[in-house]
Motif scaffolding. Structure first.
Motif, PDB file in Angstrom:
ATOM      1  N   ARG A  63      -7.636  -2.026   2.824  1.00  0.00           N
ATOM      2  CA  ARG A  63      -7.035  -1.891   4.095  1.00  0.00           C
ATOM      3  C   ARG A  63      -7.498  -2.898   5.118  1.00  0.00           C
ATOM      4  NH1 ARG A  63      -6.238   3.781   6.323  1.00  0.00           N
ATOM      5  NH2 ARG A  63      -5.281   2.740   7.604  1.00  0.00           N
TER       6      ARG A  63
ATOM      7  N   ARG B 155      -4.536   6.043   2.858  1.00  0.00           N
ATOM      8  CA  ARG B 155      -3.520   4.770   2.506  1.00  0.00           C
ATOM      9  C   ARG B 155      -4.335   3.952   1.371  1.00  0.00           C
ATOM     10  NH1 ARG B 155      -0.421   1.653   6.920  1.00  0.00           N
ATOM     11  NH2 ARG B 155       0.033   3.799   7.719  1.00  0.00           N
TER      12      ARG B 155
ATOM     13  N   ARG C 236      -2.034 -10.252   4.270  1.00  0.00           N
ATOM     14  CA  ARG C 236      -3.459 -10.041   4.141  1.00  0.00           C
ATOM     15  C   ARG C 236      -4.139 -11.369   4.635  1.00  0.00           C
ATOM     16  NH1 ARG C 236      -6.824 -12.048   0.220  1.00  0.00           N
ATOM     17  NH2 ARG C 236      -5.231 -12.846  -1.224  1.00  0.00           N
TER      18      ARG C 236
ATOM     19  N   TRP D  63       1.300  -4.983   9.452  1.00  0.00           N
ATOM     20  CA  TRP D  63       2.059  -3.855   8.792  1.00  0.00           C
ATOM     21  C   TRP D  63       3.395  -3.603   8.893  1.00  0.00           C
ATOM     22  CZ3 TRP D  63      -0.935  -1.356   4.990  1.00  0.00           C
ATOM     23  CH2 TRP D  63      -2.390  -1.457   4.806  1.00  0.00           C
TER      24      TRP D  63
ATOM     25  N   PHE E  36      -4.277   1.009  -1.903  1.00  0.00           N
ATOM     26  CA  PHE E  36      -3.778  -0.085  -2.490  1.00  0.00           C
ATOM     27  C   PHE E  36      -2.910  -0.209  -3.723  1.00  0.00           C
ATOM     28  CE2 PHE E  36      -3.535  -4.702  -3.585  1.00  0.00           C
ATOM     29  CZ  PHE E  36      -3.687  -4.893  -4.913  1.00  0.00           C
TER      30      PHE E  36
ATOM     31  N   TYR F   6      -5.888  -6.531   5.769  1.00  0.00           N
ATOM     32  CA  TYR F   6      -4.595  -6.586   6.122  1.00  0.00           C
ATOM     33  C   TYR F   6      -4.195  -6.706   7.530  1.00  0.00           C
ATOM     34  CZ  TYR F   6      -3.807  -6.433   0.952  1.00  0.00           C
ATOM     35  OH  TYR F   6      -3.917  -6.993  -0.396  1.00  0.00           O
TER      36      TYR F   6
ATOM     37  N   GLN G 163       0.971   5.571   1.073  1.00  0.00           N
ATOM     38  CA  GLN G 163      -0.223   6.950   1.487  1.00  0.00           C
ATOM     39  C   GLN G 163       0.810   8.129   1.084  1.00  0.00           C
ATOM     40  OE1 GLN G 163      -0.781   6.535   5.692  1.00  0.00           O
ATOM     41  NE2 GLN G 163      -2.394   8.344   5.412  1.00  0.00           N
TER      42      GLN G 163
ATOM     43  N   PHE H  86       0.660  -1.024  -0.067  1.00  0.00           N
ATOM     44  CA  PHE H  86       0.036   0.152   0.072  1.00  0.00           C
ATOM     45  C   PHE H  86       1.181   1.281  -0.116  1.00  0.00           C
ATOM     46  CE2 PHE H  86      -4.452  -1.121   0.998  1.00  0.00           C
ATOM     47  CZ  PHE H  86      -4.449  -2.668   1.208  1.00  0.00           C
TER      48      PHE H  86
END
Length: 122
Positions: free
Chosen positions: A106, A44, A98, A112, A46, A109, A38, A36
């Motif tokens: 998001r 944020r 994921r 992170w 994909f 998932y 941002q 991802f």
């Protein structure tokens, strides 16, 4: 699961970068993975995903044809090769594990990484 992303930097438009994301633990090959990003002042979003076996890559329309996601399960690493970079690709890039159904969401998932910053100058 801990994820460590790296490979970001400052590049010019048209350049390439390869991001890496290393996962801790012995079960990396059982995880579907995603990237991802941002951008400044943005949500944020994909970018790309890949299945645990390395198949079924999916891409956001904005990066299709320029970015390639891949993985090396022997190295517990997922990659994002970014070519023909544009200023609008400027963002912090995050890898994630994921465990949900919707690849582009998001909410699908769970784990992170900390993000690696990509800045593309015009």
């Amino acid at each position: 699961v801990q994820l460590q992303a790296s490979g970001g930097g400052l590049v010019q438009a048209g350049d390439s970068l390869r991001l890496s994301c290393v996962a801790s633990g012995p079960t990396f090959s059982s995880y579907d993975m995603g990237w991802f990003r941002q951008g400044p002042g943005k949500e944020r979003e994909f970018v790309a995903s890949i299945s645990r076996s390395g198949g079924n890559p999916n891409y956001a329309d904005s990066v299709k044809g320029r970015f390639t996601i891949s993985r090396d399960n022997a190295k517990n690493t997922v990659y994002l090769q970014m070519n023909s970079l544009k200023p609008e690709d400027t963002a912090a890039y995050y890898c994630a594990v994921r465990d949900g159904v919707t690849i582009t969401s998001r909410r699908s998932y769970r784990y992170w990484g900390q993000g690696t910053l990509v800045t593309v100058s015009s």
